[in-house]
Design an enzyme around this catalytic site. Structure first.
Site, PDB file in Angstrom:
ATOM      1  CG  ASN A 166     110.340  61.389  45.349  1.00  0.00           C
ATOM      2  OD1 ASN A 166     110.172  62.291  46.706  1.00  0.00           O
ATOM      3  ND2 ASN A 166     109.348  61.397  44.775  1.00  0.00           N
TER       4      ASN A 166
ATOM      5  NE  ARG B 160     111.286  63.373  57.412  1.00  0.00           N
ATOM      6  CZ  ARG B 160     110.078  63.162  57.390  1.00  0.00           C
ATOM      7  NH1 ARG B 160     109.685  62.016  56.907  1.00  0.00           N
ATOM      8  NH2 ARG B 160     109.772  64.016  58.023  1.00  0.00           N
TER       9      ARG B 160
ATOM     10  CG  ASN C 276     112.097  64.322  48.507  1.00  0.00           C
ATOM     11  OD1 ASN C 276     113.390  65.086  49.030  1.00  0.00           O
ATOM     12  ND2 ASN C 276     111.854  63.310  48.723  1.00  0.00           N
TER      13      ASN C 276
ATOM     14  CD  GLU D  57     111.326  58.135  55.924  1.00  0.00           C
ATOM     15  OE1 GLU D  57     110.121  59.157  56.899  1.00  0.00           O
ATOM     16  OE2 GLU D  57     110.735  57.514  55.628  1.00  0.00           O
ATOM     17  CG  ASP D  58     109.585  56.724  59.965  1.00  0.00           C
ATOM     18  OD1 ASP D  58     110.342  55.760  59.549  1.00  0.00           O
ATOM     19  OD2 ASP D  58     108.266  56.515  60.137  1.00  0.00           O
TER      20      ASP D  58
ATOM     21  NE  ARG E 123     100.732  65.864  51.679  1.00  0.00           N
ATOM     22  CZ  ARG E 123     101.193  64.794  51.612  1.00  0.00           C
ATOM     23  NH1 ARG E 123     100.317  63.653  51.549  1.00  0.00           N
ATOM     24  NH2 ARG E 123     102.361  64.052  52.655  1.00  0.00           N
TER      25      ARG E 123
ATOM     26  CG  ASP F 152     106.080  63.829  56.911  1.00  0.00           C
ATOM     27  OD1 ASP F 152     107.265  64.132  56.972  1.00  0.00           O
ATOM     28  OD2 ASP F 152     105.206  62.425  58.057  1.00  0.00           O
ATOM     29  CG  ASP F 153     103.882  68.086  53.042  1.00  0.00           C
ATOM     30  OD1 ASP F 153     103.099  66.695  53.744  1.00  0.00           O
ATOM     31  OD2 ASP F 153     103.591  67.518  51.663  1.00  0.00           O
ATOM     32  CG  ASP F 154     101.171  64.452  56.034  1.00  0.00           C
ATOM     33  OD1 ASP F 154     101.914  64.670  56.476  1.00  0.00           O
ATOM     34  OD2 ASP F 154     100.281  63.638  56.006  1.00  0.00           O
TER      35      ASP F 154
END
Length: 711
Positions: free
Chosen positions: A510, A515, A483, A620-621, A458, A531-533
């Site tokens: 990926n 991260r 990724n 993962e979080d 993105r 995150d990129d968003d």
């Protein structure tokens, strides 16, 4: 000292360089300060070369040939025990600290054989218990063989049992110690204190300002913040020790003390008429056998103290003396003490929170005993029993243990800035809020933080995020984790031109765990994982979150929060994303963490969890929240009221959370991770950090963080 005297004489001279040349002023101030410190510490400096003394560690294996000393009469002007002593007026703190270490130095007098003016030897026996006290002190970090550097002195005179001591004779022995000085900074140990008929005063001799560590203090004879209350050590306690704290108990309450007050006995017998199956009343079987107890009605014989293992609660009454052996014996048996002693000063009350391990009932309210105990939940009983056995092993299990804990209390008084905390003193290892980072109270701000952005493809959203991040004052660097192994990231020349360095890391696969890899490009302690968003956060919100992280550097500090709950229908743990007052997780899509956690996640987290995360591209979080909570026993910190995190530039089908099975998978993660950790480490908390004056009607120029999002 010759040079120091010259410096002092020069300073006092009217023709000194100090008075005529200002450029030497700082030099002479330093000389004067050093000289003053030397003069202040002079009494404590090792003077063995001048007075011929040789200092050697006390050899406890060679006590058969003590030095012969003639006993003098009690010195004129020797004062009785000062009943008004406190730490502030009877303890000379200036004797401590001149050794260069922030630690008290304890000197134990060598053992001596005294004889009277007529040549008659004075009998001074040493009990095994007192020997253990001295041995533990000599082998401790506090011991010094040099009396000139000591700030606490221990006479090698056994004062544990006042029943067999001659008070006048013992006072004479103490008062002729070379550094007695009216008892200042001297410590005496006592277990059986007081004399007939009331046993009210403990070591009521000519002790001056000596400090007493004793068992059996009451609120009338205890000098607060000066004396130290001890338990009465019982040699039989070890016979009652248990290893299994979950052992089933046959009795709810047991009263095993002998010769208790007739009033207590009458009340207990009245209660036993209605609680025959819950209350066990014992008394001595024979006047000369302490290790046998008989039930008062049936005369059934029980072995003592082993019988204490059969009860959940053990009654502790006062006898002739306040303190009784039963307290140590009950705790060794993992039996919760029920204290029925008005005015009793509990052992080590200065550091122990006894409400975690004991029940207290006023003597006049003994008839409410069963009502009080019946009101205690099973969960609370388990917690109290865990605390009981923990406190016994930590503080009461041996005479040496008791002695060292006594010195630790004095150490905390003298150096309060290094004193142990409540958690250190009272909480079980599983309860301690452990901070593995060893930060000071607040993490340093100067180094700032690194933003780690996990992205796949993105580009537009990534560039917008970078342009907004560089507006945050404390940002020092941006690390982009690319990724997508099938496609190269844009060239660095295509990235926005910003005032912060940017590093691009292309991963080999990926994986969401990428991260959290401890990349060498991350040079700061604080890391913003984002995150990129996540392009809706303002610079004020991110800067404020960093400030909060500095206050809680061992926690996850961030924006989107979630919680967990137990499902009684499925008997599993569930993940909950609804807005609730309680939270237990902060998602790492927008959160600050210390980089140490990245190391633990990569190298110490169970391999099965990382494999699950990477294979399922989820959780993962949650795994990171489990990891941090499991190490620290602390909840995360949510900042600002913002709860919505959406990507306005993204189509809904690009969002991972749009998958129908996403929530089901998240719940499976929570339940599966709890099984792997063998407990649920996540902690619920009702807390949110907001800026000062956030919603107050003040001019914006008075507020530091104005641009904070709303609900």
């Amino acid at each position: 000292m010759l040079d120091n005297n010259i410096a002092l004489n020069t300073y006092s001279s009217s023709n000194s360089p100090f008075s005529s040349h200002k450029k030497y002023r700082n030099f002479f101030l330093v000389v004067l300060l050093v000289s003053g410190l030397i003069v202040l510490c002079l009494p404590f400096i090792n003077l063995s070369s001048n007075n011929g003394e040789n200092f050697h560690r006390l050899n406890l294996n060679d006590l058969n040939d003590p030095r012969m000393v003639q006993l003098r009469s009690l010195a004129y002007g020797t004062r009785a025990k000062n009943s008004k002593c406190t730490y502030w007026d009877c303890f000379n703190v200036y004797l401590c600290g001149c050794t260069g270490h922030e630690r008290i130095a304890v000197y134990v007098y060598p053992l001596k054989q005294y004889f009277t003016e007529n040549g008659k030897p004075v009998t001074t026996k040493i009990s095994k218990e007192f020997y253990d006290i001295v041995k533990s002190i000599v082998e401790s970090k506090y011991y010094t063989s040099n009396p000139h550097e000591a700030c606490l002195f221990i006479p090698f005179i056994d004062t544990l049992n006042e029943d067999i001591l001659d008070g006048n004779l013992t006072s004479r022995l103490l008062n002729q110690l070379p550094r007695w000085s009216n008892g200042e900074n001297h410590l005496l140990f006592n277990m059986l204190g007081g004399t007939p008929p009331n046993y009210s005063e403990i070591l009521d001799w000519s002790l001056g300002n000596a400090m007493i560590a004793a068992a059996g203090f009451n609120t009338y004879n205890f000098r607060r913040k000066f004396d130290i209350s001890l338990p009465t050590f019982s040699p039989l306690a070890k016979q009652a020790q248990v290893n299994n704290t979950r052992q089933i108990r046959n009795w709810k309450v047991i009263a095993s003390q002998i010769d208790i007050d007739p009033y207590f006995s009458a009340v207990l017998q009245q209660l036993s008429k209605y609680q025959n199956d819950a209350l066990l009343l014992l008394d001595r079987c024979s006047p000369h056998i302490y290790t046998k107890r008989c039930e008062i009605n049936s005369r059934t014989i029980y072995e003592y103290p082993q019988v204490l293992r059969e009860s959940t609660f053990c009654l502790v009454f006062r006898g002739k003396r306040m303190s009784q052996f039963i307290l140590s014996e009950a705790m060794a048996a993992n039996c919760i003490p029920v204290i029925v002693m008005d005015g009793y000063v509990m052992p080590f009350h200065e550091i122990i929170d006894w409400n975690r391990a004991a029940i207290f009932i006023m003597e006049a309210n003994l008839n409410t005993l069963m009502d009080v105990i019946d009101g205690i939940s099973d969960k609370k009983i388990v917690q109290m029993r865990n605390s009981v056995i923990f406190l016994y092993r930590k503080y009461f299990s041996s005479m040496g243990n008791i002695a060292i804990n006594t010195l630790d209390i004095i150490q905390d008084r003298v150096f309060p800035h290094r004193a142990r905390t409540y958690d250190d003193l009272n909480l079980l290892p599983s309860e301690v809020n452990y901070n593995p980072l060893y930060f000071p109270t607040t993490a340093p701000k100067a180094t700032g933080f690194t933003a780690v952005i996990l992205t796949y493809d993105r580009i537009q959203s990534l560039f917008i995020l970078i342009e907004r991040l560089v507006k945050v004052p404390s940002l020092t660097k941006i690390v982009v984790v690319w990724n997508n192994k099938k496609k190269d990231p844009p060239a660095l020349s295509e990235f926005p031109i910003v005032s912060r360095p940017i590093s691009i890391i292309k991963t080999q696969a990926n994986k969401l765990s990428n991260r959290f890899y401890p990349y060498k490009e991350i040079e700061t302690e604080a890391v913003l994982h984002i995150d990129d968003d996540i392009v809706m956060l303002t610079s004020d919100e991110i800067e404020f979150a960093f400030e909060v992280w500095r206050e809680f550097p061992d926690r996850i500090v961030g924006f989107p929060s979630r919680t967990h709950f137990w499902d009684n229908i499925t008997n599993t743990w569930k993940y909950e994303s609804e807005w609730l007052n309680e939270i237990s997780m902060v998602l790492t899509g927008a959160a600050f963490l210390h980089k140490y956690w990245s190391y633990l996640y990569t190298y110490k987290l169970p391999e099965y969890i990382r494999a699950w995360v990477d294979n399922n591209m989820n959780c993962e979080d949650i795994a990171m929240n489990f990891l941090v909570a499991n190490v620290t026993n602390k909840p995360p910190i949510k900042v600002t009221p913002r709860k919505k995190f959406k990507c306005p530039e993204c189509a809904s089908n690009e969002m991972l959370s749009a998958d129908i099975g996403h929530m089901v998978a998240r719940s499976q993660c929570v339940d599966r991770f709890a099984q792997i950790f063998r407990r649920m480490p996540l902690k619920l908390i009702e807390f949110r950090a907001d800026p000062v004056l956030f919603k107050d009607s003040f001019p914006e120029k008075l507020k530091r963080f104005n641009n904070i999002g709303s609900l």
